[in-house]
Design a protein around this motif. Structure first.
Motif, PDB file in Angstrom:
ATOM      1  N   UNK A 108     -41.553  -7.861 -10.480  1.00  0.00           N
ATOM      2  CA  UNK A 108     -41.609  -7.731  -9.026  1.00  0.00           C
ATOM      3  C   UNK A 108     -42.505  -6.548  -8.687  1.00  0.00           C
ATOM      4  N   UNK A 109     -43.501  -6.784  -7.848  1.00  0.00           N
ATOM      5  CA  UNK A 109     -44.434  -5.731  -7.450  1.00  0.00           C
ATOM      6  C   UNK A 109     -44.508  -5.676  -5.930  1.00  0.00           C
ATOM      7  N   UNK A 110     -44.737  -4.477  -5.414  1.00  0.00           N
ATOM      8  CA  UNK A 110     -44.944  -4.284  -3.980  1.00  0.00           C
ATOM      9  C   UNK A 110     -46.436  -4.140  -3.719  1.00  0.00           C
ATOM     10  N   UNK A 111     -46.947  -4.982  -2.848  1.00  0.00           N
ATOM     11  CA  UNK A 111     -48.359  -4.907  -2.482  1.00  0.00           C
ATOM     12  C   UNK A 111     -48.529  -4.020  -1.252  1.00  0.00           C
ATOM     13  N   UNK A 112     -49.701  -3.435  -1.132  1.00  0.00           N
ATOM     14  CA  UNK A 112     -50.033  -2.588   0.019  1.00  0.00           C
ATOM     15  C   UNK A 112     -51.406  -3.003   0.525  1.00  0.00           C
ATOM     16  N   UNK A 113     -51.513  -3.248   1.813  1.00  0.00           N
ATOM     17  CA  UNK A 113     -52.798  -3.570   2.429  1.00  0.00           C
ATOM     18  C   UNK A 113     -53.032  -2.626   3.595  1.00  0.00           C
ATOM     19  N   UNK A 114     -54.290  -2.355   3.861  1.00  0.00           N
ATOM     20  CA  UNK A 114     -54.684  -1.417   4.907  1.00  0.00           C
ATOM     21  C   UNK A 114     -54.842  -2.158   6.225  1.00  0.00           C
ATOM     22  N   UNK A 160     -34.910 -12.529  -7.982  1.00  0.00           N
ATOM     23  CA  UNK A 160     -36.132 -12.356  -7.191  1.00  0.00           C
ATOM     24  C   UNK A 160     -35.885 -12.536  -5.700  1.00  0.00           C
ATOM     25  N   UNK A 161     -34.822 -13.242  -5.322  1.00  0.00           N
ATOM     26  CA  UNK A 161     -34.554 -13.519  -3.910  1.00  0.00           C
ATOM     27  C   UNK A 161     -33.697 -12.453  -3.252  1.00  0.00           C
ATOM     28  N   UNK A 162     -33.374 -11.405  -3.974  1.00  0.00           N
ATOM     29  CA  UNK A 162     -32.587 -10.336  -3.371  1.00  0.00           C
ATOM     30  C   UNK A 162     -33.395  -9.615  -2.302  1.00  0.00           C
ATOM     31  N   UNK A 163     -32.692  -9.172  -1.263  1.00  0.00           N
ATOM     32  CA  UNK A 163     -33.352  -8.477  -0.161  1.00  0.00           C
ATOM     33  C   UNK A 163     -33.660  -7.039  -0.578  1.00  0.00           C
ATOM     34  N   UNK A 164     -34.822  -6.534  -0.139  1.00  0.00           N
ATOM     35  CA  UNK A 164     -35.250  -5.157  -0.397  1.00  0.00           C
ATOM     36  C   UNK A 164     -35.266  -4.846  -1.901  1.00  0.00           C
ATOM     37  N   UNK A 165     -35.789  -5.766  -2.679  1.00  0.00           N
ATOM     38  CA  UNK A 165     -35.850  -5.566  -4.120  1.00  0.00           C
ATOM     39  C   UNK A 165     -36.950  -4.567  -4.458  1.00  0.00           C
ATOM     40  N   UNK A 166     -36.627  -3.599  -5.303  1.00  0.00           N
ATOM     41  CA  UNK A 166     -37.609  -2.610  -5.737  1.00  0.00           C
ATOM     42  C   UNK A 166     -38.486  -3.200  -6.834  1.00  0.00           C
ATOM     43  N   UNK A 167     -39.698  -2.641  -7.000  1.00  0.00           N
ATOM     44  CA  UNK A 167     -40.523  -3.083  -8.124  1.00  0.00           C
ATOM     45  C   UNK A 167     -39.780  -2.896  -9.442  1.00  0.00           C
ATOM     46  N   UNK A 168     -39.881  -3.888 -10.300  1.00  0.00           N
ATOM     47  CA  UNK A 168     -39.160  -3.805 -11.558  1.00  0.00           C
ATOM     48  C   UNK A 168     -39.513  -4.951 -12.482  1.00  0.00           C
ATOM     49  N   UNK A 169     -39.067  -4.823 -13.719  1.00  0.00           N
ATOM     50  CA  UNK A 169     -39.308  -5.823 -14.757  1.00  0.00           C
ATOM     51  C   UNK A 169     -37.964  -6.192 -15.371  1.00  0.00           C
ATOM     52  N   UNK A 170     -37.622  -7.475 -15.330  1.00  0.00           N
ATOM     53  CA  UNK A 170     -36.360  -7.951 -15.882  1.00  0.00           C
ATOM     54  C   UNK A 170     -36.621  -9.173 -16.746  1.00  0.00           C
ATOM     55  N   UNK A 216     -50.604   1.854   9.751  1.00  0.00           N
ATOM     56  CA  UNK A 216     -51.731   2.168   8.861  1.00  0.00           C
ATOM     57  C   UNK A 216     -51.703   1.281   7.621  1.00  0.00           C
ATOM     58  N   UNK A 217     -50.545   1.105   7.027  1.00  0.00           N
ATOM     59  CA  UNK A 217     -50.423   0.257   5.839  1.00  0.00           C
ATOM     60  C   UNK A 217     -49.370  -0.808   6.082  1.00  0.00           C
ATOM     61  N   UNK A 218     -49.565  -1.926   5.414  1.00  0.00           N
ATOM     62  CA  UNK A 218     -48.607  -3.036   5.465  1.00  0.00           C
ATOM     63  C   UNK A 218     -48.194  -3.366   4.037  1.00  0.00           C
ATOM     64  N   UNK A 219     -46.903  -3.458   3.800  1.00  0.00           N
ATOM     65  CA  UNK A 219     -46.408  -3.735   2.456  1.00  0.00           C
ATOM     66  C   UNK A 219     -45.899  -5.167   2.363  1.00  0.00           C
ATOM     67  N   UNK A 220     -45.961  -5.703   1.176  1.00  0.00           N
ATOM     68  CA  UNK A 220     -45.451  -7.039   0.896  1.00  0.00           C
ATOM     69  C   UNK A 220     -44.901  -7.084  -0.515  1.00  0.00           C
ATOM     70  N   UNK A 221     -44.622  -8.268  -0.988  1.00  0.00           N
ATOM     71  CA  UNK A 221     -44.052  -8.414  -2.328  1.00  0.00           C
ATOM     72  C   UNK A 221     -44.683  -9.599  -3.026  1.00  0.00           C
ATOM     73  N   UNK A 222     -44.968  -9.434  -4.299  1.00  0.00           N
ATOM     74  CA  UNK A 222     -45.418 -10.532  -5.139  1.00  0.00           C
ATOM     75  C   UNK A 222     -44.544 -10.550  -6.386  1.00  0.00           C
ATOM     76  N   UNK A 223     -44.081 -11.740  -6.742  1.00  0.00           N
ATOM     77  CA  UNK A 223     -43.188 -11.901  -7.884  1.00  0.00           C
ATOM     78  C   UNK A 223     -43.847 -12.811  -8.908  1.00  0.00           C
ATOM     79  N   UNK A 224     -43.807 -12.382 -10.158  1.00  0.00           N
ATOM     80  CA  UNK A 224     -44.413 -13.156 -11.248  1.00  0.00           C
ATOM     81  C   UNK A 224     -43.303 -13.586 -12.207  1.00  0.00           C
ATOM     82  N   UNK A 225     -43.212 -14.898 -12.431  1.00  0.00           N
ATOM     83  CA  UNK A 225     -42.298 -15.448 -13.426  1.00  0.00           C
ATOM     84  C   UNK A 225     -43.145 -15.959 -14.591  1.00  0.00           C
ATOM     85  N   UNK A 226     -42.804 -15.565 -15.793  1.00  0.00           N
ATOM     86  CA  UNK A 226     -43.478 -16.116 -16.968  1.00  0.00           C
ATOM     87  C   UNK A 226     -42.425 -16.553 -17.974  1.00  0.00           C
ATOM     88  N   UNK A 227     -42.772 -17.571 -18.705  1.00  0.00           N
ATOM     89  CA  UNK A 227     -41.885 -18.099 -19.732  1.00  0.00           C
ATOM     90  C   UNK A 227     -42.667 -19.026 -20.631  1.00  0.00           C
TER      91      UNK A 227
END
Length: 335
Positions: free
Chosen positions: A87-93, A68-78, A105-116
């Motif tokens: 890992x999901x990329x958020x978009x805000x206006x 999850x701490x990798x730089x420029x991580x693409x959205x994905x499920x591992x 116009x848009x600003x992107x961010x990242x949200x990471x969900x860990x479940x176990x």
């Protein structure tokens, strides 16, 4: 938790929040053998150290944290052991009055969900498209779904992120309409730079949305056996809404490209019209120029030099021929 304050951290049992908060200084996962209880930790603007500390307190697999701490991580499920990382990329206006050549116009961010087993950790890392506190409030209002455990948190975050994508698409649509109106307005405008900026922002939008399709499909195709069957309809709804967002992005891309081509064509037509007017003016002035140059050579012996009406005749001749030239161009739709 010294390096990263938690937005909220609580235990849940059968869909209800238990009193008090969880101390992340030590192990935070509920006792083994209680699948109906889990800890939900939410971090806003998580730092790498804060995320690692919270994940360690929840008992997440260290490999999942490194991923999850990798730089420029693409959205994905591992999946790492019993820990699932989404890992999901958020978009805000970004609010603005009009599209400019350099405005965001848009600003992107990242949200990471860990479940176990017994925990869910949600970390917002930049951007403002999916506030963890808002997701928590929405899910706590649906205790039946929250009772499904950490997987319900994973679904709630994915749903909020995709809903944010659609909301930004609605706002993006207004910017496209504003530029479309500018292109087809009667006023002469040069909006090429504004369109290129819109295309760049659209590309950033697409990079955040399109790769999310693969992990969402994996959530719905049974790849993760730990997901409760009751969540399947909700996850399919998220996948459907994501498909709508992708379709709208494709439509935006085609529309912006078409309007940009129309803008360039309109500018070309305007330039051709200007060249026609310049050509008509040059042709109308050509005859007087020749006449005046001819009689400005200062020779002693030249025809019509001694005529009393030579000068006004030359002026009338020049004006008359120029008028005939202009009329001829008008008849040919050059003016």
């Amino acid at each position: 938790m010294g390096s990263q304050p938690a937005v909220d951290c609580a235990r849940y049992e059968r869909g209800e929040r238990l009193p008090g908060t969880v101390d992340l200084a030590g192990p935070a996962v509920p006792e083994a053998g209680r699948p109906d209880r889990f800890v939900w930790v939410g971090l806003d603007r998580a730092t790498p150290d804060g995320l690692a500390e919270a994940a360690a307190a929840c008992g997440a697999d260290p490999r999942a944290v490194d991923h999850a701490l990798r730089v420029h991580l693409r959205p994905g499920l591992e999946r790492f052991g019993e820990t699932v990382v989404l890992v999901l990329k958020t978009v805000s206006y970004v609010p603005h009055k009009r599209v400019t050549a350099t405005g965001e116009i848009v600003e992107t961010g990242q949200v990471t969900v860990f479940t176990g087993p017994g925990f869910a950790l949600v970390a917002q890392q930049g951007g403002a498209g999916c506030p963890p506190a808002a997701v928590r409030r929405e899910l706590e209002a649906a205790p039946d779904r929250l009772a499904l455990g950490p997987a319900a948190v994973l679904h709630a975050v994915a749903h909020a992120v995709v809903a944010g994508h659609l909301a930004v698409a609605d706002a993006f649509d207004r910017d496209v309409e504003e530029l479309e109106s500018a292109v087809f307005s009667p006023e002469r405008t040069d909006d090429a730079q504004r369109f290129y900026q819109l295309k760049r922002e659209l590309l950033e939008f697409r990079r955040a949305v399109l790769p999310l399709g693969s992990p969402l499909r994996r959530l719905t195709d049974g790849t993760l056996p730990d997901l409760p069957a009751e969540l399947a309809p909700y996850l399919r709804e998220v996948l459907h809404r994501h498909a709508l967002a992708v379709e709208r992005l494709a439509a935006f891309d085609e529309l912006v490209t078409g309007i940009l081509a129309a803008s360039v064509s309109r500018l070309t037509v305007q330039q051709n019209a200007d060249m026609r007017r310049m050509s008509v003016g040059a042709a109308a002035l050509a005859v007087p120029t020749i006449v005046f140059c001819l009689y400005g050579m200062n020779f002693d012996v030249m025809p019509e030099l001694r005529l009393a009406f030579g000068y006004p005749a030359a002026l009338l001749l020049s004006v008359g021929i120029g008028a005939l030239v202009v009329r001829a161009f008008r008849r040919n739709d050059w003016l």
